[in-house]
Design an enzyme around this catalytic site. Sequence first.
Site, PDB file in Angstrom:
ATOM      1  N   HIS A  46       0.916  -1.314  -0.108  1.00 15.92           N
ATOM      2  CA  HIS A  46       0.063   0.032  -0.024  1.00 15.92           C
ATOM      3  C   HIS A  46       0.803   1.296   0.208  1.00 15.92           C
ATOM      4  O   HIS A  46       0.668   2.180  -0.763  1.00 15.92           O
ATOM      5  CB  HIS A  46      -1.158  -0.136   1.146  1.00 15.92           C
ATOM      6  CG  HIS A  46      -1.853   1.247   1.131  1.00 15.92           C
ATOM      7  ND1 HIS A  46      -3.135   1.044   0.633  1.00 15.92           N
ATOM      8  CD2 HIS A  46      -1.783   2.455   1.529  1.00 15.92           C
ATOM      9  CE1 HIS A  46      -3.789   2.116   0.880  1.00 15.92           C
ATOM     10  NE2 HIS A  46      -2.905   2.993   1.396  1.00 15.92           N
ATOM     11  N   GLU A  59       1.489   3.927  -3.222  1.00 14.91           N
ATOM     12  CA  GLU A  59       0.953   5.389  -2.987  1.00 14.91           C
ATOM     13  C   GLU A  59       2.035   6.139  -3.595  1.00 14.91           C
ATOM     14  O   GLU A  59       1.852   7.268  -4.297  1.00 14.91           O
ATOM     15  CB  GLU A  59       0.296   5.711  -1.790  1.00 14.91           C
ATOM     16  CG  GLU A  59      -0.898   4.964  -1.316  1.00 14.91           C
ATOM     17  CD  GLU A  59      -2.148   5.622  -2.332  1.00 14.91           C
ATOM     18  OE1 GLU A  59      -2.063   6.603  -2.707  1.00 14.91           O
ATOM     19  OE2 GLU A  59      -2.871   4.862  -2.398  1.00 14.91           O
ATOM     20  N   LYS A 112       2.636   5.881  -7.155  1.00 18.64           N
ATOM     21  CA  LYS A 112       1.819   6.834  -8.024  1.00 18.64           C
ATOM     22  C   LYS A 112       2.057   8.282  -8.061  1.00 18.64           C
ATOM     23  O   LYS A 112       1.975   9.161  -9.053  1.00 18.64           O
ATOM     24  CB  LYS A 112       0.183   6.449  -7.462  1.00 18.64           C
ATOM     25  CG  LYS A 112      -0.423   5.452  -7.899  1.00 18.64           C
ATOM     26  CD  LYS A 112      -1.705   5.234  -7.939  1.00 18.64           C
ATOM     27  CE  LYS A 112      -2.035   5.446  -6.335  1.00 18.64           C
ATOM     28  NZ  LYS A 112      -3.350   5.546  -5.842  1.00 18.64           N
ATOM     29  N   ASN A 113       2.435   9.068  -6.733  1.00 24.72           N
ATOM     30  CA  ASN A 113       2.937  10.311  -6.341  1.00 24.72           C
ATOM     31  C   ASN A 113       4.029  10.769  -7.495  1.00 24.72           C
ATOM     32  O   ASN A 113       3.881  11.808  -8.401  1.00 24.72           O
ATOM     33  CB  ASN A 113       2.903  10.489  -5.177  1.00 24.72           C
ATOM     34  CG  ASN A 113       1.829  10.668  -4.386  1.00 24.72           C
ATOM     35  OD1 ASN A 113       0.739  10.627  -4.693  1.00 24.72           O
ATOM     36  ND2 ASN A 113       1.633  10.942  -3.005  1.00 24.72           N
TER      37      ASN A 113
HETATM   38  P1  ADP Z   1      -3.314  12.529  -4.132  1.00 20.19           P
HETATM   39  O1  ADP Z   1      -2.253  11.770  -4.629  1.00 20.19           O
HETATM   40  O2  ADP Z   1      -4.514  12.000  -4.184  1.00 20.19           O
HETATM   41  O3  ADP Z   1      -3.368  14.050  -4.714  1.00 20.19           O
HETATM   42  P2  ADP Z   1      -1.530  12.287  -1.886  1.00 20.19           P
HETATM   43  O4  ADP Z   1      -1.891  12.492  -0.506  1.00 20.19           O
HETATM   44  O5  ADP Z   1      -0.941  11.021  -2.280  1.00 20.19           O
HETATM   45  O6  ADP Z   1      -3.098  12.621  -2.714  1.00 20.19           O
HETATM   46  O7  ADP Z   1      -0.517  13.684  -2.367  1.00 20.19           O
HETATM   47  C1  ADP Z   1      -1.201  14.991  -1.937  1.00 20.19           C
HETATM   48  C2  ADP Z   1      -0.415  16.015  -2.849  1.00 20.19           C
HETATM   49  O8  ADP Z   1       0.969  16.000  -2.369  1.00 20.19           O
HETATM   50  C3  ADP Z   1      -0.416  15.650  -4.360  1.00 20.19           C
HETATM   51  O9  ADP Z   1      -1.927  16.065  -4.802  1.00 20.19           O
HETATM   52  C4  ADP Z   1       0.722  16.377  -5.055  1.00 20.19           C
HETATM   53  O10 ADP Z   1       0.315  17.786  -4.895  1.00 20.19           O
HETATM   54  C5  ADP Z   1       1.519  16.552  -3.601  1.00 20.19           C
HETATM   55  N1  ADP Z   1       2.716  15.471  -3.828  1.00 20.19           N
HETATM   56  C6  ADP Z   1       2.903  14.183  -3.228  1.00 20.19           C
HETATM   57  N2  ADP Z   1       3.582  13.542  -3.837  1.00 20.19           N
HETATM   58  C7  ADP Z   1       4.574  14.200  -4.814  1.00 20.19           C
HETATM   59  C8  ADP Z   1       5.841  14.173  -5.476  1.00 20.19           C
HETATM   60  N3  ADP Z   1       6.487  13.080  -5.292  1.00 20.19           N
HETATM   61  N4  ADP Z   1       6.071  15.422  -6.242  1.00 20.19           N
HETATM   62  C9  ADP Z   1       5.360  16.357  -6.321  1.00 20.19           C
HETATM   63  N5  ADP Z   1       4.197  16.648  -5.516  1.00 20.19           N
HETATM   64  C10 ADP Z   1       3.863  15.528  -4.708  1.00 20.19           C
HETATM   65 MG    MG Z   2      -1.273  10.180  -4.190  1.00 19.49          MG
END
Ligand code: ADP
Ligand code: MG
Length: 421
Positions: free
Chosen positions: A290, A294, A297-298
């Site tokens: 998990h 996550e 994907k980010n």
């Molecule tokens: P989601 O992916 O549904 O938006 P997350 O909690 O995974 O929710 O991430 C929140 C926000 O943090 C993302 O929408 C993005 O703006 C920022 N973020 C997270 N990881 C990254 C990354 N590796 N690079 C740039 N921005 C990121």
């Molecule tokens: Mg995310």
Amino acid sequence: MMFQAPKQLMDKIYHFAKFPQTGVSLQQMVQFGRNPSQGVLLKASQFISEELPVRLARRVVELDNVPHELNKMPSVIRVKNWYIESFKDLIEFPKPNLPSGLKARLKAAAKSAALKSLPAAHPNPSVSYNHQSQYCAVPMSHRFYTPVEDIDLPPDISRYNHDFVRCLEKIKSRHDGVVTTLAQGINEFKAKKNHRIIDTDVQSFLDRFYMSRIGIRVLLGQHIALHKKGDTDYVGIICTRTKLRDVAMEAIANASFICEDYYGLFSAPKITLHCPDGLEFMYIPSHLHHMLFELLKNSLRATVELYGPDVDEYPPIKIIVAEGQEDITIKISDEGGGIPRSELSRVWTYMYTTAEAQPLDPNFNQTDFKAPMAGFGYGLPISRCYARYFGGDLKLISMEGYGTDAYLHLCRLSDSAEPLP
Ligand code: ADP
Ligand code: MG
């Protein structure tokens, strides 16, 4: 018509909520579940039937009292009612009919096992008590969640064990939709109050709530899994030899697939994995999957959105795994442009997302890998709860204009105490 719990039941819930919760470490669960005989299963059932009502009751009380009228949102009430129903199922579940001689022997066996298993550094374990106010000299988890030698049991005990598992299975599936339904409740609240940002009270409530949910589901999942004989590397849902490489490869494949599908790419940015050969440790593989899923994907999203869908090649995302004495640390580095420093703290808040909001489907289970690419704003905060649950942590370091490093620390010492909000 919304279910309205009778006052008597609510009084009972408020009473149970006053009692302390008892944590169980990964190691205790493994020690206990290695040889799940009917006697062990009986002890586990007894532990859960004492512990779970306390944990559920505490959540009901919290849901009943969340600030700013969030507690009046229909979806929040729906979630609360599931907790109430499950509490009721447990306390009304008929107790096993044990001959009194056997009761005494089980108690004595548990007590001697408990005394043996207590660390020498604690000659005087703190006094604990259960909700019937029976004082006992050792914490509850030691009373029940300790291995006992097998004792001849009446034949109807296996019937009791079996029926109790059915009851837990029912409870577990009742709560499948909690994360999305509660998220729905927060949407209702935002729509009504026109709040853009959810305040820190609500954030910390959600952190406690989801952390507690993980603990409850581990207890449930573990007990249910003990009843099914399976792979020898597994004790219940815990894998004593979790192969980090295998779990990471699976997360890479799943995240890449979703990324390609979502952006219509021929191939997602490359993800490289640098992991010591043969690295194995005790963990729950689905939790590890998990978190990696996550984070990947980010990183994939940041990379694709920075370079656009039409480039020939993206800078690769690197997963680097280090094996220490205390921690296994997994670093995920991307060159997706990073996060502005002023936004960095907000990424840990629930529902914070820079992606287009995704419609909530209450039938959608967070642990499915059919998960959306982004748009929930739950990926990071929930992953951090998973990491912290077993004594680890999750941190982000960003270089705005370049990329982000996510550090996932997992605690090797599987005896870390369960956090109990
Ligand atoms: P989601 O992916 O549904 O938006 P997350 O909690 O995974 O929710 O991430 C929140 C926000 O943090 C993302 O929408 C993005 O703006 C920022 N973020 C997270 N990881 C990254 C990354 N590796 N690079 C740039 N921005 C990121
Ligand atoms: Mg995310």
